[in-house]
Every structure is written in C-alpha cells, then in structure tokens.
Design an enzyme around this catalytic site. Sequence first.
Site, PDB file in Angstrom:
ATOM      1  N   ASP A 128     -18.524  16.079 -16.067  1.00 24.46           N
ATOM      2  CA  ASP A 128     -17.970  16.327 -14.738  1.00 24.46           C
ATOM      3  C   ASP A 128     -16.645  17.067 -14.792  1.00 24.46           C
ATOM      4  OD1 ASP A 128     -20.099  14.895 -13.730  1.00 24.46           O
ATOM      5  OD2 ASP A 128     -18.981  13.026 -13.579  1.00 24.46           O
ATOM      6  N   ILE A 129     -16.333  17.767 -13.715  1.00 31.91           N
ATOM      7  CA  ILE A 129     -15.094  18.539 -13.631  1.00 31.91           C
ATOM      8  C   ILE A 129     -13.864  17.660 -13.813  1.00 31.91           C
ATOM      9  CG2 ILE A 129     -14.966  18.337 -11.105  1.00 31.91           C
ATOM     10  CD1 ILE A 129     -13.852  21.202 -11.085  1.00 31.91           C
TER      11      ILE A 129
END
Length: 268
Positions: A128-129
């Site tokens: 995930d970012i």
Amino acid sequence: MAAAEALAPREGIRLNKRLAELGLCSRREADEWIARGWVLVDGQVAHMGQPVLPDAQIKVLPQATSAQDERATFLLHKPVGYVSGQPEDGHEAAVVLLQPGNRWKDDLSPRRFTPAQFKGLAPAGRLDIDSTGLLVLTQDGRVARALIGEDSGVEKEYLVRVVWAPNGPQGPGVVEQGVQAVVPAECLARLRHGLSLDDQPLKPAQVDWLNPEQLRFVLTEGKKRQIRRMCEAVGLHVVGLKRVRIGNVLLGKLPQGQWRYLLPGETF
C-alpha cells in the site's frame, strides 16, 4: 463402450499454460520462447497456441534459460508515498527509485545496472501507498509466479503498529499506549482465523503481539489492504505497517528508499 472410450481423443492444454504449470516461466515468457523457436514438443519445434497432452515430451533449449538468467529481480525498501504499480492520484510509482544512486552500498550482487532491466519489469505483489518495506520488482516470470501465482503459498511477514479504536480512529475511546492490555482475546483469535473480506473467507494467519502496540502478521495471501481491513474488523486501527519478509528473503538492513538485486541462489 470401453472401445469407444479408448478411441476418444484426449484433450490437451495450451503449451504456454503447461510451461507455466511446470514452473519454468510465465505464460508471457512461454509465448516469447515459442515464438523464437526455443521450445520443442516431442522433438518438433512448437508453434503458438499449440495444445499438448500430459505425456508430451517438452524440451526448452538453452537459449531460453540463458535469456531468463539475464532477467533482473530487484528488492526495494519502499517508503511511504509511493505506489507499487502505475502512478496514480499524483503519486509516483516505486520503480522510479530504481536508480544507480539508490543502489545499496552493501549489495553483494556482481550485476551491472542497465536500462534493459526495465523492460517488462513489474511488481510481484503490492504494498500500500501508506506502507513501507520489502517490495519485489522483477522481469522473471518464475519469480512472479512464485509470489503472485494462483497457487502461491509464499509467506509474507509484516510488523504492524496499531491503536485500539472500537468506534473508529476519530471516535471516542481510542487507546494509543498499552493497546495489548485492552484488546479482548477474541479479537486476536478472529485475526488468526474467522474473518472474511469481499465475501470470501480468509486463510488462517499467524498473528502475535511483539510489544504492547505492535503486532506481527504472517500471511499466505494478499488481498487489497488486507491487514488494515482485518484490523478494522476487530476494532483496531493501523498506524504503521512494514513488510519485513517474503518467503525466505528478508528486508534485513536494506535502507529505506534503496534497492539491491536478488542474489543467485536466493529464492523465495
């Protein structure tokens, strides 16, 4: 009846799928090998789309394995703020960090960095970012299949910092310190087994407390934002997530924002 069954034609599967099932390459690589004449079926040069029977004799020529050995696999310590795949919402893709200046000084690989190593390069799994840690980017279909193939069971290990937020992270009752002491035991049991996401039951997971504010997760699957959604389902909120291991490969001392090559003999 038996005679009729004996005369019935046997069904084959596409050669590219068979090569992938054997763990030799990805289907895309198989198509490339077949197009180049590097695959023989029962002694004959194979053709695109060819079906093969289970007992077919398949031979891959040395040119194919030599080309495969040239494919690069990068291990990157992804920082927060980068997306794993294509750029989105103004955020850069993690691949932009694969620059000579970001190569870890302690990388033991003798490989030289070349622009050709970007051809066909793709992340083998997402991060995930807002997560950090080990991200694999590879040109090698064998690596991609091992990590994200349908039958992949490779473990991924995460260190996850959490707060107790049964009414949401902005609601009343949030506990940031000594979280372990206030989380009911059944929450941990549900994290280990019993949750579903997207109407699909999750596989059993290893989940344990490392300290009063941090959990260790070991998963064998990778649904989108899985750990964050698992935690939310039991009243926890993730405030930090770091992937430290994929299979046998450790993040180790690789600094954030830097990368190294997967070493010869190093497998997931």
